[in-house]
Structure formats: structure tokens, C-alpha cells
Enzyme design. Structure first.
Site, PDB file in Angstrom:
ATOM      1  CG  ASP A  10     -43.895  14.231   4.810  1.00  0.00           C
ATOM      2  OD1 ASP A  10     -44.285  14.821   3.858  1.00  0.00           O
ATOM      3  OD2 ASP A  10     -42.438  14.636   4.513  1.00  0.00           O
ATOM      4  CE  LYS A  33     -43.607  18.253   2.303  1.00  0.00           C
ATOM      5  NZ  LYS A  33     -42.573  17.081   1.718  1.00  0.00           N
ATOM      6  CG  ASP A  60     -43.658  19.316  -2.399  1.00  0.00           C
ATOM      7  OD1 ASP A  60     -43.496  19.741  -3.585  1.00  0.00           O
ATOM      8  OD2 ASP A  60     -42.695  18.857  -1.777  1.00  0.00           O
ATOM      9  CE  LYS A  62     -40.839  17.203  -4.450  1.00  0.00           C
ATOM     10  NZ  LYS A  62     -41.471  16.882  -3.289  1.00  0.00           N
ATOM     11  CG  ASP A  65     -48.699  14.966 -17.472  1.00  0.00           C
ATOM     12  OD1 ASP A  65     -48.619  14.774 -18.755  1.00  0.00           O
ATOM     13  OD2 ASP A  65     -49.314  14.053 -16.966  1.00  0.00           O
ATOM     14  CB  THR A 124     -32.308  17.586  -0.666  1.00  0.00           C
ATOM     15  OG1 THR A 124     -33.565  16.908  -0.264  1.00  0.00           O
ATOM     16  CG2 THR A 124     -32.588  18.956  -0.907  1.00  0.00           C
ATOM     17  N   GLY A 215     -39.177  18.206   8.215  1.00  0.00           N
ATOM     18  CA  GLY A 215     -40.041  17.077   8.258  1.00  0.00           C
ATOM     19  C   GLY A 215     -39.738  16.569   9.641  1.00  0.00           C
ATOM     20  NE  ARG A 216     -37.598  11.658   7.084  1.00  0.00           N
ATOM     21  CZ  ARG A 216     -36.746  11.139   6.305  1.00  0.00           C
ATOM     22  NH1 ARG A 216     -36.883   9.861   6.164  1.00  0.00           N
ATOM     23  NH2 ARG A 216     -36.437  11.784   5.217  1.00  0.00           N
TER      24      ARG A 216
END
Length: 238
Positions: A10, A33, A60, A62, A65, A124, A215-216
């Protein structure tokens, strides 16, 4: 399927992401990711640059539509040679089936392996209160996630993205062979940030997770490899 620990890249730019990956001696052993921030900043070129390092890629985005739009988008994503992709489970069975069809067509056109299709259930960051008061869902969280997972499986998805708190319900209620990807992973010494439904790698593994995303706690850590190793050890030793 293998049970990877995925690192969420990210970052706002491709340079930042690639600089981060340079900290690892064997990036070809990583699964990463790539989400909306990085993909929208760099476009498909970031996929090629990360693939050149040998990483497996979870793209990712998501998608959510009308079915035909999602089908055509998934066709294009399959051409990129990524390993995992996501749609929103709330898009319904027709949309999920269209996504699966698009992936199949794209993979066949490119002569590549079809990406694993995962349906996102409830993020989450969503609490029980938000589920009830803002989404107007009267089902308990575990029942809502189970309903979305059952719909996704019937429509052809290979698995779902869910929190660790729903894993036991899913594993007890769903047939074997479904893939459960769990974000919101934190060791006790790390803060939860904006996540609401979190758990340790070991808890997720013991409750049936197929893969986890971190991630972080890794990407923002001053000691990247050490942080990764802590999470991997907790995950693999469970």
C-alpha cells in the site's frame, strides 16, 4: 494451494513499492498485494515490474459493477498474469459468475493460469454496529459473511476474503476446498489502526485461514525483514 503470507504494497508510487521489495534477498519467494492506491497510480506497468522480481501477485481491486462490465474488466486483468483477484460479494451471483467467465476467457487468450477469484464479504473495518445501523443488515456478522460466501461459491468463486472471526463458522458450514483469505492481521504488540476485526497469524491459521494479508505492521516498520519474519514465524508455526 499454498498458504501464503501476503504483504500489502500500500504505497503511493511504484518506486516506493519497489524500494520496499529491495529489502528482501529473495523477493521471488514473496506473495504481494497490489491494491487500488498503487494500481491507480501506476497502472498495469506496476504488475510487470513486480512480476519481474518473481513475486506472486494478489491484485485487490474489489470489482463491483454490472455483470458485463465486471466480465470485461476481469478478462483484461487475467491478461496481466496475476495470481489472485477480487470482486465484491455484495455484487451478487450473476456478477460473480460473470467475473469467473471473464477470467477464464482472458487466461485462455493469454495462455496463462486462471487467477484465483475471491469474493470480498464484509470489510474488516466494518463493525457489527455499522453492519446493523448503516448497512441495515439484521443478520449477525458471522451469518452475513456465511451467506455471502455461500452465494459466491455457488456462483463459481474460488474463495472469499473474510475476517478471522468468521473462519470457524465458514469452515463448519462450507464444503472443503474453499479458499479463505484473511486481512486484519496483527500481532499483539502492533496496533490495530483502522481495523475492527483483527487477529494474530497463528489464530487465523488455527481457525482455517488459507492465506493472510499483512500491511502496515511490516511496510511501516523500520526493520522490514525482521517484522516480516515475526509474522511469518507466527503464521507457519501455528
Amino acid at each position: 494451494m499454498a498458504k501464503p503470507l501476503m504483504i500489502a504494497l500500500d504505497f503511493p508510487t511504484g518506486k516506493r513499492a519497489l524500494d520496499f521489495l529491495s529489502a528482501f534477498d529473495q523477493p521471488e519467494k514473496l506473495t504481494v498485494k497490489i491494491g487500488m492506491e498503487l494500481f491507480y497510480a501506476e497502472g498495469p506497468s506496476i504488475i510487470e515490474r513486480v512480476k519481474a522480481l518473481g513475486c506472486d501477485i494478489f491484485l485487490d481491486l474489489k470489482l463491483f459493477d454490472i455483470p458485463n462490465t465486471v466480465k470485461q474488466a476481469m478478462h483484461r486483468l487475467a491478461l496481466l498474469g496475476v495470481n489472485y483477484v477480487t470482486v465484491h460479494g455484495l455484487g451478487g451471483s450473476e456478477m460473480i459468475a460473470a467475473a469467473k467467465a471473464g477470467l477464464k476467457e482472458g487466461a485462455e487468450e493469454a495462455g496463462l493460469k486462471e487467477p484465483v477469484l475471491l469474493a470480498v464479504t464484509e470489510l474488516t473495518s466494518i463493525s457489527d454496529q455499522v453492519l446493523k445501523e448503516e448497512q441495515n443488515v439484521q443478520l449477525p456478522m458471522k451469518d452475513m459473511v456465511l451467506s455471502l460466501a455461500q452465494t459466491a461459491r455457488k456462483a463459481g468463486a474460488d474463495g472469499v476474503v473474510c475476517s478471522s472471526q468468521e473462519l470457524q463458522t465458514l469452515n463448519e458450514s462450507m464444503a472443503d476446498g474453499f479458499f479463505y483469505l484473511v486481512p486484519g492481521i496483527r500481532l499483539p504488540e502492533d496496533g490495530v489502526q483502522d481495523q475492527k476485526r483483527v487477529a494474530s497469524p497463528a489464530f487465523a491459521r488455527k481457525n482455517g485461514a488459507s492465506a493472510i494479508v499483512v500491511g502496515r505492521p511490516i511496510t511501516k516498520n523500520a526493520y522490514v525483514k525482521e517484522a516480516y519474519n515475526r509474522y511469518e514465524e507466527d503464521w507457519l508455526d501455528a
